[in-house]
Design an enzyme around this catalytic site. Structure first.
Site, PDB file in Angstrom:
ATOM      1  N   TYR A   1      34.953  59.238  76.870  1.00 15.26           N
ATOM      2  CA  TYR A   1      34.123  58.930  78.030  1.00 15.26           C
ATOM      3  C   TYR A   1      34.933  58.355  79.186  1.00 15.26           C
ATOM      4  CZ  TYR A   1      29.640  59.523  75.623  1.00 15.26           C
ATOM      5  OH  TYR A   1      28.549  60.030  74.976  1.00 15.26           O
TER       6      TYR A   1
ATOM      7  N   LYS B   1      38.352  60.532  62.517  1.00 15.29           N
ATOM      8  CA  LYS B   1      38.805  61.887  62.157  1.00 15.29           C
ATOM      9  C   LYS B   1      40.310  61.777  61.926  1.00 15.29           C
ATOM     10  CE  LYS B   1      38.198  66.341  61.622  1.00 15.29           C
ATOM     11  NZ  LYS B   1      37.439  66.938  60.502  1.00 15.29           N
TER      12      LYS B   1
ATOM     13  N   ASP C   1      32.914  64.239  60.132  1.00 16.49           N
ATOM     14  CA  ASP C   1      32.151  65.437  59.730  1.00 16.49           C
ATOM     15  C   ASP C   1      31.385  65.183  58.424  1.00 16.49           C
ATOM     16  OD1 ASP C   1      34.614  65.328  58.465  1.00 16.49           O
ATOM     17  OD2 ASP C   1      35.030  67.474  58.576  1.00 16.49           O
TER      18      ASP C   1
ATOM     19  N   ASP D   1      27.818  58.256  69.649  1.00 15.58           N
ATOM     20  CA  ASP D   1      26.781  58.911  70.451  1.00 15.58           C
ATOM     21  C   ASP D   1      26.089  59.965  69.600  1.00 15.58           C
ATOM     22  OD1 ASP D   1      25.348  59.675  72.809  1.00 15.58           O
ATOM     23  OD2 ASP D   1      26.677  61.398  72.978  1.00 15.58           O
TER      24      ASP D   1
ATOM     25  N   ASP E   1      22.165  59.637  67.453  1.00 16.29           N
ATOM     26  CA  ASP E   1      21.043  60.570  67.673  1.00 16.29           C
ATOM     27  C   ASP E   1      20.621  61.183  66.341  1.00 16.29           C
ATOM     28  OD1 ASP E   1      21.119  60.254  70.473  1.00 16.29           O
ATOM     29  OD2 ASP E   1      20.805  62.408  70.816  1.00 16.29           O
TER      30      ASP E   1
HETATM   31  C1  IPM Z   1      23.416  57.569  75.193  1.00 15.26           C
HETATM   32  C2  IPM Z   1      23.392  58.707  76.191  1.00 15.26           C
HETATM   33  C3  IPM Z   1      24.515  58.495  77.194  1.00 15.26           C
HETATM   34  C4  IPM Z   1      25.818  58.519  76.427  1.00 15.26           C
HETATM   35  C5  IPM Z   1      24.533  59.507  78.348  1.00 15.26           C
HETATM   36  C6  IPM Z   1      23.218  59.576  79.078  1.00 15.26           C
HETATM   37  C7  IPM Z   1      25.658  59.235  79.326  1.00 15.26           C
HETATM   38  O1  IPM Z   1      23.475  59.925  75.543  1.00 15.26           O
HETATM   39  O2  IPM Z   1      23.292  56.412  75.608  1.00 15.26           O
HETATM   40  O3  IPM Z   1      23.541  57.833  74.003  1.00 15.26           O
HETATM   41  O4  IPM Z   1      26.342  59.598  76.141  1.00 15.26           O
HETATM   42  O5  IPM Z   1      26.323  57.428  76.107  1.00 15.26           O
HETATM   43 MN    MN Z   2      23.405  59.777  73.376  1.00 16.39          MN
END
Ligand code: IPM
Ligand code: MN
Length: 374
Positions: free
Chosen positions: A141, A194, A226, A250, A254
């Site tokens: 990032y 990794k 992975d 990230d 999710d």
């Molecule tokens: C999160 C989001 C952000 C990230 C984006 C919106 C920049 O996906 O907070 O997980 O990738 O950190």
């Molecule tokens: Mn995210």
């Protein structure tokens, strides 16, 4: 207790869910006699539209003066064609960097009431309670160099580069937070990397192992990212604190939304910097913005994290979390957590869900105060 909170609702469903979260914080302040003030500010797409910048100076200055920043979501399809540094997301990355929080805490819990909302079988998700500690200021990032050369001499040589870079110091500081938190939980850290391919992961792994020596009561295991993606879905209850670099966290956080039943349930807090930053994990979901379908529980649980990490009001943080449990146990569901036509479920809107949590919270705080009075 006095607390000044910058409220940056942002785009899409950000404003509607943040509204429910601030209602809850207001209720806690009122019921507990605290003095919380809320300072609104622009960020993301709405800030680009109104000021030309995804993070106006006024927003950043105000945020740096506050005790905590509560953020909704950023991102809007109408900015998709812009380069990364001009998009709404750039505002989020800039504020993360400016506030300085490097440890992003993302709890992912299997709520018994939502066992049927997850596509995973109830016996798989049962008792899962994972706390991701995602490094937030390094890796791909923010690593340099980064660029996209759109005009090479030969068309097909067009190329783009991002850099996954970590210093040892950056790994040490986030690892310490993971071990400290694990010490107060079930005493296990799973560090994700990794290391079979990447030098940066080898540094990560060696450094985390070194830090682990200072925490003899915490067990450390290493997992490759992975296979970790698979293990989380197979036996989520095996994990306690999961420590990751920025992009791996990230992605995995999710994925872990599946355990809870919906991404709309996941809160987060970013600590370690000048001002803590609080944001639900879900994005701006522009497709459902304004329809009343958004789940405000991620934002409300994020408000609980504000109480815990910025106001030291652990009891109130728990009360908010229990109010959420209670409302879920009573069968109330926003669209994302409603599975088919389950009997005993009542579909509710964003606002209704917020109100129900507010009611449950007020009842529990009243009861607590009544108990203290006798
Ligand atoms: C999160 C989001 C952000 C990230 C984006 C919106 C920049 O996906 O907070 O997980 O990738 O950190
Ligand atoms: Mn995210």
């Amino acid at each position: 207790m006095r607390l000044k909170i910058a409220v940056l609702a942002g785009d899409g469903i950000g404003p509607e869910v943040t509204q429910q979260a601030t209602n809850i914080l207001r209720a806690v302040a009122e019921l507990g006699g605290h003095d919380f003030t809320f300072v609104p500010g622009l960020i993301g797409g709405i800030a680009i539209t109104e000021t030309g910048s995804p993070l106006p100076t006024a927003t950043l200055d105000a945020a740096l003066e506050c005790d905590a920043v509560l953020l909704g979501a950023v991102g809007d399809n109408k900015f998709n064609a812009l380069p990364p540094d001009k998009r709404p997301e750039a505002g989020l990355l800039q504020i993360r960097q400016a506030l300085g929080g490097f440890a992003n805490l993302r709890p992912s819990i299997a709520y018994a009431a939502l066992a049927e909302s997850s596509p995973l079988r109830p016996e798989v998700i049962k008792d899962a309670d994972i706390l991701f500690v995602r490094e937030l200021l390094g890796g791909l990032y923010f690593g340099a160099p980064r660029w996209w050369n759109k005009e090479p001499a030969v068309g097909e040589q067009e190329e783009a580069i991002n850099t996954m870079r970590y210093t040892k110091a950056e790994v040490v500081r986030v690892a310490r937070i993971a071990f400290e938190l694990a010490g107060k939980r079930r005493g296990k850290v799973t560090s994700v990397d990794k290391a079979n391919v990447l030098e940066v992961s080898q540094l990560w792994r060696a450094t985390v192992s070194e830090v682990a020596k200072d925490y003899p009561n915490v067990t450390l295991e290493h997992q490759l990212v992975d296979s970790m993606a698979m293990h989380i879905m197979n036996i989520p209850r095996n994990f306690d604190v999961v420590l990751t670099e920025n992009l791996f966290g990230d992605i995995l956080s999710d994925e872990a939304g599946v355990i809870t039943g919906s991404l709309g349930m996941l809160p987060s807090a970013t600590i370690g910097g000048a001002v803590n930053l609080y944001e639900p994990v879900h994005g701006s979901a522009p497709d459902i913005a304004g329809t009343g379908k958004a789940n405000p529980l991620g934002a409300i649980l994020t408000a609980a994290m504000v109480l815990r990490h910025s106001a030291n009001l652990e009891q109130d943080a728990k009360a908010v979390e229990q109010a959420v449990h209670k409302v879920l146990n009573a069968g109330y569901r926003t669209a994302d957590i409603a599975r088919g036509q389950q009997p005993g479920q009542t579909p509710v809107s964003t606002q209704e869900m917020g109100k129900l949590v507010h009611q449950a919270l007020a009842e529990s705080i009243d009861r607590r105060q009544a108990m203290h009075a006798v």
